[in-house]
Scaffold this motif. Structure first.
Motif, mmCIF file in Angstrom:
data_model
loop_
_atom_site.group_PDB
_atom_site.id
_atom_site.type_symbol
_atom_site.label_atom_id
_atom_site.label_comp_id
_atom_site.label_asym_id
_atom_site.label_seq_id
_atom_site.Cartn_x
_atom_site.Cartn_y
_atom_site.Cartn_z
ATOM 1 N N PHE A 1 0.865 -1.187 0.000
ATOM 2 C CA PHE A 1 0.000 0.000 0.000
ATOM 3 C C PHE A 1 0.897 1.231 0.000
ATOM 4 C CE2 PHE A 1 -2.631 -3.133 2.290
ATOM 5 C CZ PHE A 1 -3.868 -2.983 1.674
ATOM 6 N N CYS A 2 0.649 2.172 -0.908
ATOM 7 C CA CYS A 2 1.343 3.464 -0.901
ATOM 8 C C CYS A 2 0.333 4.535 -0.505
ATOM 9 C CB CYS A 2 1.889 3.808 -2.284
ATOM 10 S SG CYS A 2 3.167 2.675 -2.834
ATOM 11 N N SER A 3 0.661 5.309 0.510
ATOM 12 C CA SER A 3 -0.250 6.375 0.954
ATOM 13 C C SER A 3 0.132 7.669 0.232
ATOM 14 C CB SER A 3 -0.151 6.551 2.458
ATOM 15 O OG SER A 3 -0.865 7.703 2.829
ATOM 16 N N ILE A 4 -0.768 8.152 -0.600
ATOM 17 C CA ILE A 4 -0.502 9.272 -1.510
ATOM 18 C C ILE A 4 -1.520 10.379 -1.257
ATOM 19 C CG2 ILE A 4 -0.419 9.951 -3.960
ATOM 20 C CD1 ILE A 4 1.710 7.918 -3.541
ATOM 21 N N LEU A 5 -1.051 11.612 -1.296
ATOM 22 C CA LEU A 5 -1.941 12.766 -1.108
ATOM 23 C C LEU A 5 -2.461 13.259 -2.456
ATOM 24 C CD1 LEU A 5 -3.053 14.959 0.893
ATOM 25 C CD2 LEU A 5 -1.006 16.281 0.364
ATOM 26 N N GLN A 6 -3.733 13.646 -2.477
ATOM 27 C CA GLN A 6 -4.305 14.337 -3.641
ATOM 28 C C GLN A 6 -4.844 15.678 -3.161
ATOM 29 O OE1 GLN A 6 -6.937 12.687 -7.038
ATOM 30 N NE2 GLN A 6 -8.372 13.212 -5.418
ATOM 31 N N ASP A 7 -4.302 16.774 -3.669
ATOM 32 C CA ASP A 7 -4.772 18.106 -3.278
ATOM 33 C C ASP A 7 -4.627 19.016 -4.505
ATOM 34 O OD1 ASP A 7 -5.357 20.544 -2.241
ATOM 35 O OD2 ASP A 7 -4.064 20.372 -0.491
ATOM 36 N N HIS A 8 -5.632 18.985 -5.350
ATOM 37 C CA HIS A 8 -5.550 19.715 -6.617
ATOM 38 C C HIS A 8 -5.423 21.219 -6.407
ATOM 39 C CE1 HIS A 8 -7.605 16.180 -8.939
ATOM 40 N NE2 HIS A 8 -6.392 15.906 -8.529
ATOM 41 N N ASN A 9 -5.982 21.734 -5.292
ATOM 42 C CA ASN A 9 -5.814 23.163 -5.006
ATOM 43 C C ASN A 9 -4.337 23.527 -4.904
ATOM 44 O OD1 ASN A 9 -8.514 24.121 -4.619
ATOM 45 N ND2 ASN A 9 -8.603 22.805 -2.818
ATOM 46 N N SER A 10 -3.553 22.574 -4.432
ATOM 47 C CA SER A 10 -2.126 22.837 -4.195
ATOM 48 C C SER A 10 -1.251 22.173 -5.248
ATOM 49 C CB SER A 10 -1.748 22.347 -2.797
ATOM 50 O OG SER A 10 -2.583 22.938 -1.829
ATOM 51 N N TRP A 11 -1.835 21.779 -6.363
ATOM 52 C CA TRP A 11 -1.115 21.206 -7.499
ATOM 53 C C TRP A 11 -0.477 19.860 -7.139
ATOM 54 C CZ3 TRP A 11 1.356 25.488 -11.052
ATOM 55 C CH2 TRP A 11 0.469 26.563 -11.174
ATOM 56 N N ILE A 12 -1.095 19.149 -6.229
ATOM 57 C CA ILE A 12 -0.596 17.834 -5.819
ATOM 58 C C ILE A 12 -1.535 16.787 -6.416
ATOM 59 C CG2 ILE A 12 -0.120 16.313 -3.861
ATOM 60 C CD1 ILE A 12 0.235 18.912 -2.183
ATOM 61 N N PHE A 13 -0.970 15.907 -7.243
ATOM 62 C CA PHE A 13 -1.771 14.909 -7.945
ATOM 63 C C PHE A 13 -1.296 13.507 -7.590
ATOM 64 C CE2 PHE A 13 -4.399 17.076 -11.202
ATOM 65 C CZ PHE A 13 -4.037 18.389 -10.903
ATOM 66 N N GLN A 14 -2.181 12.542 -7.765
ATOM 67 C CA GLN A 14 -1.786 11.153 -7.638
ATOM 68 C C GLN A 14 -0.934 10.783 -8.854
ATOM 69 O OE1 GLN A 14 -4.775 8.714 -5.113
ATOM 70 N NE2 GLN A 14 -5.797 9.260 -6.999
ATOM 71 N N PRO A 15 -0.082 9.747 -8.730
ATOM 72 C CA PRO A 15 0.760 9.372 -9.867
ATOM 73 C C PRO A 15 -0.082 8.706 -10.947
ATOM 74 C CG PRO A 15 1.025 7.801 -8.114
ATOM 75 C CD PRO A 15 0.135 8.881 -7.570
ATOM 76 N N HIS A 16 0.564 8.499 -12.083
ATOM 77 C CA HIS A 16 -0.092 7.842 -13.207
ATOM 78 C C HIS A 16 -0.032 6.320 -13.036
ATOM 79 C CE1 HIS A 16 -1.443 7.017 -17.151
ATOM 80 N NE2 HIS A 16 -0.277 6.740 -17.669
ATOM 81 N N LYS A 17 1.089 5.851 -12.438
ATOM 82 C CA LYS A 17 1.299 4.406 -12.351
ATOM 83 C C LYS A 17 2.243 4.114 -11.193
ATOM 84 C CE LYS A 17 2.253 0.595 -15.477
ATOM 85 N NZ LYS A 17 2.374 0.240 -16.888
ATOM 86 N N ILE A 18 2.040 2.968 -10.553
ATOM 87 C CA ILE A 18 3.018 2.489 -9.569
ATOM 88 C C ILE A 18 3.394 1.057 -9.954
ATOM 89 C CG2 ILE A 18 3.496 1.972 -7.150
ATOM 90 C CD1 ILE A 18 1.529 4.134 -6.361
ATOM 91 N N GLN A 19 4.709 0.830 -10.041
ATOM 92 C CA GLN A 19 5.209 -0.513 -10.339
ATOM 93 C C GLN A 19 5.988 -1.022 -9.129
ATOM 94 O OE1 GLN A 19 7.760 0.583 -13.569
ATOM 95 N NE2 GLN A 19 6.210 0.226 -15.133
ATOM 96 N N ILE A 20 5.942 -2.323 -8.912
ATOM 97 C CA ILE A 20 6.775 -2.960 -7.889
ATOM 98 C C ILE A 20 7.740 -3.904 -8.602
ATOM 99 C CG2 ILE A 20 6.834 -4.286 -5.751
ATOM 100 C CD1 ILE A 20 5.170 -1.753 -5.456
ATOM 101 N N TRP A 21 8.990 -3.740 -8.291
ATOM 102 C CA TRP A 21 10.035 -4.580 -8.877
ATOM 103 C C TRP A 21 10.712 -5.375 -7.760
ATOM 104 C CZ3 TRP A 21 12.104 -4.093 -14.158
ATOM 105 C CH2 TRP A 21 11.337 -3.236 -14.971
ATOM 106 N N SER A 22 11.191 -6.570 -8.104
ATOM 107 C CA SER A 22 11.986 -7.353 -7.154
ATOM 108 C C SER A 22 12.912 -8.256 -7.974
ATOM 109 C CB SER A 22 11.082 -8.199 -6.253
ATOM 110 O OG SER A 22 11.867 -8.904 -5.313
#
Lengths: 344, 266
Positions: free
Chosen positions: B178-199
């Motif tokens: 789980f990645c905890s991500i902030l979304q606050d469009h008023n402050s120009w903070i967006f969620q990412p487009h994609k998250i990948q996990i590598w191992s």
């Protein structure tokens, strides 16, 4: 949007037995109810359309501050350099625009000197104060202060001015080093106080300043916005009193009659678009918060304030006209024009 | 009788003329056009071991607050309550005369019984303005708040991609990140487009996040990425940011901010 047309001379109709009720029922408009915001003696209806102009002709960015001039006109300061100053009549009709050289237009103070209106414009991009006639002719400039506190122009980001009875000028460096600078009318620096620090005599966003003459003796009321406080200082810079307004991120104090009015840009824990208006009585108790929660004092302490209705985004200044109506200028509100509140 | 009638007729004409010529019409804002502000939700811990206490404060006068958990039955809020399972909490204020408030949505996560020990590193480092408390703070179970300026829980980036290397202390059986991500469009903070996990040099899981087409309310979101059941010693979380802020936003064309405050390995 569905709006009920309010006719301000309904009283005339009613006096002659021609009741508006019948008219309204006939047009099935009674189901609509005007919003009334505020508390106790200071409650208002809201006109979002006041002052709306063709934005291609008369654009605004942030609407930062407003004053009423001696002719009764409402003077708006915006940081749009096509027309930094927009002058309306009280109905919101355009009277005049001027000003193209104030990219950081922020603070606007009216001073009547020798029977004539003058404006003090605080420009936080030019890092100076510009005094103009009401028609826009520059008559004096207060540059970056030449003192040991300031090493470069970028440290001086003034936000507001206040003019004393004797013509002295006080400048709040609200986005800079947080000093209060005291000049005489000639522009000579007489004193500097405040600044950054943890103690009560210091500031954290000294965003606004005004002269309080209500007691008969002039004192300074200065905003410490990030601390949700108003601070009273003597004219020579001694801290006299702190007024706590928890949850209210206040802009400049504006005194009208016995009351202090403050646009409150954020509330609660400071999230965006949570503004309201704060109104203090002659004892500096918060008595009304249009758009905000009901002020409650417990054991003499104001309980934390918060926005209750999403009418305002970021109120930045409030102007009170000679009919006790309010005009609210907003920062970062989608380039919208000011809102008028009619007292009820 | 005729004179009285004429008098009445002329009076009405005069009144209509008066109303139409002198009237200053004001379109006052109507109650039904105004939205209630959202109440504030206080949660003792969004990440909890047994249960989380939930309390609504700053409730607009005259309104009632309702909530749902995992979109199940809507309940009226009558005071603080507890939840004991992972779930999505939705809270809203309603009244008869104003529009309902924006809905507040929060994901609450029940933690695994044993804490997973690991070390983390960022590439690139977060912005100097929002450095957070260092990479290891992403595993400290201390959440930020919706006010990203409050404290140092959030690490803020303005890069096209962010890699977070996780070295687990010992091989560990994992199923979800789980990645905890902030979304606050008023402050120009967006969620990412994609998250990948590598191992071990291979991509073992990913999730795509749709690009918002309109303004969204501020929220703190857990983005989950499922992994093939297995035992892992190292993981790389690769967060691919939006290239630019979408066209509908005032910041269109500039790189958005990305804020992360926690990574949960389950």
């Amino acid at each position: 949007m569905i709006r009920r047309k309010f006719i301000s001379n309904l009283t005339l109709c009613s006096l002659a037995g021609f009741t508006p009720k019948g008219l309204l029922e006939a047009t099935n408009l009674l189901e609509y109810k005007d919003v009334i915001i505020g508390h106790h003696s200071h409650r208002y209806k809201v006109d979002l359309n006041w002052g709306g102009l063709d934005s291609t002709q008369y654009p605004v960015n942030d609407c930062h501050e407003m004053v009423q001039d001696s002719k009764g006109r409402i003077v708006l300061l915006t940081n749009h350099v096509k027309n930094n100053v927009i002058i309306y009549n009280k109905e919101g009709q355009l009277e005049e625009v001027w000003g193209t050289e104030f990219p950081g237009a922020h603070g606007l103070t009216l001073s009547v000197e020798g029977g004539a209106d003058f404006l003090y414009i605080t420009d936080n991009e030019r890092h100076e104060i510009i005094k103009t006639t009401i028609g826009g002719k520059v008559v004096q400039t207060f540059p970056v202060p030449n003192t040991k506190e300031y090493k470069e122009a970028g440290q001086y980001v003034p936000t507001e001015t206040a003019i004393a009875e004797n013509g002295d000028i006080y400048v709040a460096d609200g986005y800079g080093l947080q000093y209060i600078l005291h000049y005489n009318a000639m522009g000579e620096l007489l004193n500097i106080f405040g600044g950054k620090g943890a103690g009560p005599e210091y500031f954290d966003n000294a965003h606004g300043i005004c002269i309080d003459r209500r007691s008969g003796v002039e004192t300074l009321l200065i905003t410490a916005r990030m601390r949700n406080q108003l601070k009273r200082f003597s004219m020579d810079g001694k801290l006299l009193e702190i007024i706590d307004l928890p949850g209210a991120y206040i802009c400049r104090p504006v005194i009208h009659g016995d009351h202090v009015y403050l646009a409150t840009i954020w509330s609660g824990d400071g999230q965006p678009n949570t503004g309201f208006i704060s109104i203090l009585d002659k004892n500096n108790q918060l008595i009304s918060a249009p758009g905000g929660s009901t002020p409650i004092y417990q054991d003499g302490k104001l309980q934390s304030m918060f926005q209750t209705l999403k009418i305002f985004k970021h109120p930045h200044d409030v102007c009170i006209d000679d009919h006790e109506n309010l005009y609210v200028a907003q920062w970062n509100a989608g380039k919208t024009y000011p809102i008028k509140l009619y007292r009820v | 009788m005729i004179r009285r009638g004429l008098f009445l007729f002329y009076s009405i004409i005069l009144l209509i003329l008066g109303c139409s010529t002198n009237a200053h019409r004001v379109d006052f804002l109507q109650e039904q056009e105004v939205q209630l502000a959202s109440p504030k939700i206080i949660i003792d811990s969004i990440l909890f071991k047994k249960s989380a206490k939930i309390e609504a404060i700053n409730i607009p006068t005259g309104s009632k607050v309702y909530y749902t958990i995992n979109s199940r039955e809507k309940k009226k809020y009558n005071g603080p309550f507890y939840i004991s399972e992972t779930g999505q909490l939705e809270v809203i204020a309603k009244t008869s005369n104003y529009q309902s408030s924006e809905s507040i949505s929060l994901e609450l996560i029940k933690l695994p019984k044993k804490k997973i020990e690991a070390s983390l590193s960022f590439s690139p480092e977060p912005s100097e303005s929002y450095p957070g408390n260092g990479p290891s703070s992403l595993l400290d179970l201390e959440r930020g708040t919706l006010n990203f300026k409050d404290g140092n829980a959030w690490s803020g980036f303005q890069h096209s991609a962010i890699e977070i290397d996780i070295k687990l202390e010992r091989p560990t059986s994992l199923s979800t990140v789980f990645c905890s991500i902030l979304q606050d469009h008023n402050s120009w903070i967006f969620q990412p487009h994609k998250i990948q996990i590598w191992s071990g040099g291979k991509e073992i899981g990913n999730t795509n996040i749709s690009i918002p087409m309109e303004f969204k309310n501020p929220s703190m979101n857990f983005i989950s990425i499922n992994l093939p059941e297995g035992t892992y010693k190292d993981l790389k979380v690769k967060i691919i940011n939006l290239k630019n802020i979408p066209a509908w936003h005032p910041g269109a064309g500039t790189p958005p901010w990305l804020f992360i405050d926690e990574i949960i390995l389950k």
